[in-house]
Scaffold this active site. Structure first.
Site, PDB file in Angstrom:
ATOM      1  N   GLY A   6      45.934  43.588  49.696  1.00  0.00           N
ATOM      2  CA  GLY A   6      46.465  42.471  50.473  1.00  0.00           C
ATOM      3  C   GLY A   6      47.980  42.375  50.349  1.00  0.00           C
ATOM      4  O   GLY A   6      48.528  42.584  49.270  1.00  0.00           O
ATOM      5  N   ARG A  13      43.105  49.325  53.449  1.00  0.00           N
ATOM      6  CA  ARG A  13      42.044  49.679  52.516  1.00  0.00           C
ATOM      7  C   ARG A  13      41.694  51.151  52.735  1.00  0.00           C
ATOM      8  O   ARG A  13      41.814  51.664  53.844  1.00  0.00           O
ATOM      9  CB  ARG A  13      40.795  48.828  52.764  1.00  0.00           C
ATOM     10  CG  ARG A  13      41.074  47.320  52.822  1.00  0.00           C
ATOM     11  CD  ARG A  13      41.451  46.739  51.481  1.00  0.00           C
ATOM     12  NE  ARG A  13      41.680  45.297  51.569  1.00  0.00           N
ATOM     13  CZ  ARG A  13      42.072  44.535  50.561  1.00  0.00           C
ATOM     14  NH1 ARG A  13      42.283  45.079  49.372  1.00  0.00           N
ATOM     15  NH2 ARG A  13      42.265  43.235  50.721  1.00  0.00           N
ATOM     16  N   ASP A  61      44.618  45.033  41.272  1.00  0.00           N
ATOM     17  CA  ASP A  61      43.793  45.834  40.368  1.00  0.00           C
ATOM     18  C   ASP A  61      43.166  47.042  41.053  1.00  0.00           C
ATOM     19  O   ASP A  61      43.089  48.130  40.471  1.00  0.00           O
ATOM     20  CB  ASP A  61      42.682  44.962  39.766  1.00  0.00           C
ATOM     21  CG  ASP A  61      43.193  44.091  38.626  1.00  0.00           C
ATOM     22  OD1 ASP A  61      44.270  44.397  38.086  1.00  0.00           O
ATOM     23  OD2 ASP A  61      42.514  43.111  38.281  1.00  0.00           O
ATOM     24  N   THR A  72      50.195  40.110  44.226  1.00  0.00           N
ATOM     25  CA  THR A  72      49.075  39.427  44.870  1.00  0.00           C
ATOM     26  C   THR A  72      49.308  37.925  44.804  1.00  0.00           C
ATOM     27  O   THR A  72      49.714  37.403  43.765  1.00  0.00           O
ATOM     28  CB  THR A  72      47.722  39.753  44.221  1.00  0.00           C
ATOM     29  OG1 THR A  72      46.724  38.835  44.688  1.00  0.00           O
ATOM     30  CG2 THR A  72      47.788  39.673  42.702  1.00  0.00           C
ATOM     31  N   ASP A 107      47.176  35.680  44.655  1.00  0.00           N
ATOM     32  CA  ASP A 107      46.183  35.019  43.801  1.00  0.00           C
ATOM     33  C   ASP A 107      46.624  34.942  42.341  1.00  0.00           C
ATOM     34  O   ASP A 107      46.040  34.187  41.558  1.00  0.00           O
ATOM     35  CB  ASP A 107      44.844  35.756  43.862  1.00  0.00           C
ATOM     36  CG  ASP A 107      44.176  35.651  45.224  1.00  0.00           C
ATOM     37  OD1 ASP A 107      44.546  34.747  45.999  1.00  0.00           O
ATOM     38  OD2 ASP A 107      43.287  36.472  45.515  1.00  0.00           O
ATOM     39  N   ASP A 138      46.059  36.931  39.980  1.00  0.00           N
ATOM     40  CA  ASP A 138      44.856  37.150  39.173  1.00  0.00           C
ATOM     41  C   ASP A 138      44.822  38.505  38.467  1.00  0.00           C
ATOM     42  O   ASP A 138      43.759  38.946  38.017  1.00  0.00           O
ATOM     43  CB  ASP A 138      43.608  37.000  40.048  1.00  0.00           C
ATOM     44  CG  ASP A 138      43.553  38.003  41.191  1.00  0.00           C
ATOM     45  OD1 ASP A 138      44.574  38.694  41.439  1.00  0.00           O
ATOM     46  OD2 ASP A 138      42.508  38.093  41.856  1.00  0.00           O
ATOM     47  N   ARG A 173      40.035  34.306  46.013  1.00  0.00           N
ATOM     48  CA  ARG A 173      38.669  34.821  46.122  1.00  0.00           C
ATOM     49  C   ARG A 173      37.977  34.907  44.763  1.00  0.00           C
ATOM     50  O   ARG A 173      36.803  34.646  44.635  1.00  0.00           O
ATOM     51  CB  ARG A 173      38.702  36.215  46.775  1.00  0.00           C
ATOM     52  CG  ARG A 173      37.328  36.815  47.031  1.00  0.00           C
ATOM     53  CD  ARG A 173      37.453  38.085  47.828  1.00  0.00           C
ATOM     54  NE  ARG A 173      38.347  39.037  47.206  1.00  0.00           N
ATOM     55  CZ  ARG A 173      38.705  40.195  47.745  1.00  0.00           C
ATOM     56  NH1 ARG A 173      38.247  40.505  48.951  1.00  0.00           N
ATOM     57  NH2 ARG A 173      39.521  41.023  47.116  1.00  0.00           N
TER      58      ARG A 173
END
Length: 319
Positions: free
Chosen positions: A11, A72, A103, A125, A127, A129, A171
């Site tokens: 992303g 992707r 990741d 990212t 997020d 995360d 997510r």
């Protein structure tokens, strides 16, 4: 090294362009040529590369997204795909790669490193995360985007005594929801790390109504799900007109903040320095505002705790 590649994968996140810029200019200062690999690992397999020089990365630091594009690549998860990427590197003369992503991107970087193409990962990212780092490129910009949008929603919620249930990205993690929830003074923050029943949210709303509060903001992390259902339950139980807003991919866009531009630049510089020393299979990270690096395998196996203390602060200050 004479030539390295740089790619963005997964992303997109604001600040990726700033990281690419830093990689290119640091490498050139060391006498290293840089090839921009377009559309991530798919572009590497297909040989979709461009030569990057000092002027190629002029006037990009202020833009979100990634001018190298991202995609992707299911093929890269196979042995055949990895081998095809290695062969492409050999044909193009790419001796090392800076991988900017999350990741999943780092797993690809590890696979290439094991095949003899040293790679260094840069965490990016919205997020936030990635377990090995306290901060990921794009997080600050995304937070500011969410806060700006929710502030606008608050204006109309206040005008009509409404409840706004706002779904933010995340997510697999609630970091974005937690930080933005505090920043907008949300009545409740729903994240998967700390399960909260809708009934608890309703009770919080009723408690604050007793203190003359008329409008409400509820922040819901994407990982919780069923945001529309949550809104309906709140409206049915309280009688308050409740609207759902799913912010979606608008959170990925926008000009990167100062923080994202600076961290991206520092990380890009550090990544190239490692490759210049012949060191690969590493991930750049932020720890106590310092640049550090870890073995990719070690980084992928780290765990990132959810800050329950900050979550408790949010609950206490939102009444």
């Amino acid at each position: 090294m004479k030539t390295i590649g740089v790619l963005t994968s997964g992303g997109d996140a604001p600040g990726m362009n700033a990281a690419v810029r830093s990689v290119v200019r640091t490498a050139i200062s060391l006498g290293i040529n840089v090839k921009g690999i377009r559309r991530g690992y798919s572009g590497l397999i297909e040989g979709d590369v461009i030569d990057l020089d000092l002027r190629s990365v002029s006037n990009v630091i202020q833009y979100g997204g990634t001018f190298l594009y991202s995609a992707r690549c299911p093929e890269f998860k196979t042995e055949e795909g990895i081998n095809a990427a290695v062969e492409s590197c050999k044909k193009l003369g790419i001796e090392g790669i800076v991988v900017i992503g999350g990741d999943g991107s780092f797993r690809g970087a590890r696979d290439l490193s094991l095949k003899g193409i040293p790679c260094v990962g840069i965490p990016a990212t919205i997020d936030n995360d990635i377990s090995s780092t306290e901060y990921c490129i794009g997080f600050d910009t995304a937070m500011n985007t969410v806060v700006d949008l929710v502030d606008k929603l608050r204006d109309t919620a206040n005008s009509h005594d409404r409840c706004s249930v706002v779904e933010v990205m995340g997510r697999g993690a609630g970091h974005l929801a937690l930080q933005t929830g505090i920043a907008v003074g949300a009545t409740a923050i729903m994240v998967s790390e700390v399960p909260m029943k809708v009934e608890e949210v309703i009770e919080r709303i009723k408690d604050t109504q007793k203190n003359a509060k008329k409008h409400f903001i509820i922040i819901v992390a994407e990982s919780v799900g069923n945001t529309e259902g949550i809104s309906k339950q709140i409206q049915d139980a309280t009688g308050i007109e409740t609207r759902t807003t799913i912010l979606g991919h608008i959170q990925r866009g926008g000009n990167p903040t100062v923080r994202d531009r600076v961290y991206a630049t520092r990380m890009g510089y550090a990544a190239v320095q490692l490759l210049n020393e012949g060191i690969g299979n590493r991930v750049i990270a932020i720890k106590k505002d310092e640049i550090v690096d870890y073995d990719i395998y070690e980084a992928l196996n780290m765990k990132k705790p959810f800050d329950i203390d900050v979550y408790n602060v949010a609950n206490i200050t939102s009444i």
